[in-house]
Design an enzyme around this catalytic site. Structure first.
Site, PDB file in Angstrom:
ATOM      1  N   ASP A  31     -35.803 -46.131 -33.147  1.00 25.50           N
ATOM      2  CA  ASP A  31     -36.559 -47.282 -32.648  1.00 25.50           C
ATOM      3  C   ASP A  31     -36.081 -47.619 -31.244  1.00 25.50           C
ATOM      4  O   ASP A  31     -34.915 -47.399 -30.902  1.00 25.50           O
ATOM      5  CB  ASP A  31     -36.369 -48.491 -33.560  1.00 25.50           C
ATOM      6  CG  ASP A  31     -37.014 -48.310 -34.932  1.00 25.50           C
ATOM      7  OD1 ASP A  31     -37.973 -47.517 -35.027  1.00 25.50           O
ATOM      8  OD2 ASP A  31     -36.552 -48.936 -35.894  1.00 25.50           O
ATOM      9  N   ASP A  82     -44.567 -47.168 -35.841  1.00 26.95           N
ATOM     10  CA  ASP A  82     -44.792 -48.456 -36.507  1.00 26.95           C
ATOM     11  C   ASP A  82     -46.063 -49.117 -35.976  1.00 26.95           C
ATOM     12  O   ASP A  82     -46.866 -49.682 -36.739  1.00 26.95           O
ATOM     13  CB  ASP A  82     -43.600 -49.389 -36.290  1.00 26.95           C
ATOM     14  CG  ASP A  82     -42.317 -48.852 -36.900  1.00 26.95           C
ATOM     15  OD1 ASP A  82     -42.399 -48.096 -37.880  1.00 26.95           O
ATOM     16  OD2 ASP A  82     -41.237 -49.194 -36.386  1.00 26.95           O
TER      17      ASP A  82
END
Length: 253
Positions: free
Chosen positions: A186, A218
């Site tokens: 991330d 995401d």
């Protein structure tokens, strides 16, 4: 998006209204089909349509490529030195620490930062340390999405196909990280350094507006689900309009 579900224009003649009524009574599509059945030739199942497969495949490839490239770029450039991840060190080790780095301001003032984080859980860090469970869930979700594409959409349901492709890409992109890296990479942090008012805190203790760090995959998952919801809504409106046309009393010419 450059493609949308096709729409059946409302008819103003008796013959067109009759055709609409006949098409409506022959329709057996689900909510994500994308358009009422017009004829066997124009609303064939998606799995039999080369065009439908092309939309699904091209959007999926583009979305997965963007996600994997962005992760590779971030872990190579955001920290002062490229971050090299070794699967044996990362997998099953939620305590694995990345090198300290200040992050990079992407959109000022305090709208978006790039900051490297390893996520051993699901979206927004839920369920840390349950990687094998999330891999199994992703495989099930992929199979379900392909089943919906093949059995419950038609060749004309392009908006639904785009949404399904984004859901598939988001799931596959993060599953690749779990299998190849040992955790999900991330790097996107919205509204950094912006604190909640009145001393409020999230359940985890953070007082930032948006304390989670996420990635392109995401975003694709969420965008895909929103697009599918939009496709369902548009199809319901289209079916309601077709029903209204079908029951309209005809007037003599």
């Amino acid at each position: 998006m450059t493609s949308a579900d096709s729409d059946t224009p409302a008819s103003t003649t008796d013959s067109a209204a009759s055709a609409e009524s006949e098409a409506l009574t022959g329709s057996a599509h689900s909510a994500v089909t994308g358009s009422p059945k017009i004829s066997a030739a124009s609303a064939i199942p998606a799995w039999r349509s080369p065009a439908a497969w092309c939309v699904l495949f091209l959007v999926f490839i583009a979305a997965v490529s963007l996600d994997l490239w962005s992760k590779e770029w971030a872990f190579r450039t955001v920290a002062p030195q490229p971050v090299v991840l070794v699967y044996e060190q990362v997998s099953g080790n939620p305590g694995y620490s990345l090198p300290w780095h200040p992050g990079v301001t992407a959109i000022a003032p305090d709208l978006l930062d790039f900051h490297l984080v390893l996520n051993h859980g699901a979206v927004f860090g839920i369920g840390q340390g349950r990687g094998p469970l999330f891999i199994a869930f992703t495989v099930l979700a992929v199979c379900t999405a392909l089943w919906v594409f093949g059995k419950h959409t038609s060749s004309r349901s392009h908006l639904s196909h785009i949404g399904l492709a984004l859901v598939l890409a988001g799931g596959i992109g993060n599953m690749y990280d779990r299998i190849a890296v040992g955790a999900v990479r991330d790097f996107l942090h919205l509204f950094p350094h912006r604190e909640l008012p009145w001393g409020l805190h999230w359940p985890g203790g953070s007082n930032e507006w948006f304390p989670w760090v996420f990635n392109i995959a995401d975003s694709e998952l969420i965008a895909g689900m929103l697009i599918l919801m939009l496709a369902i809504h548009l199809n319901e409106r289209r079916q309601a309009r077709a029903t209204a046309i079908a029951v309209q009393p005809t007037t003599p010419a």
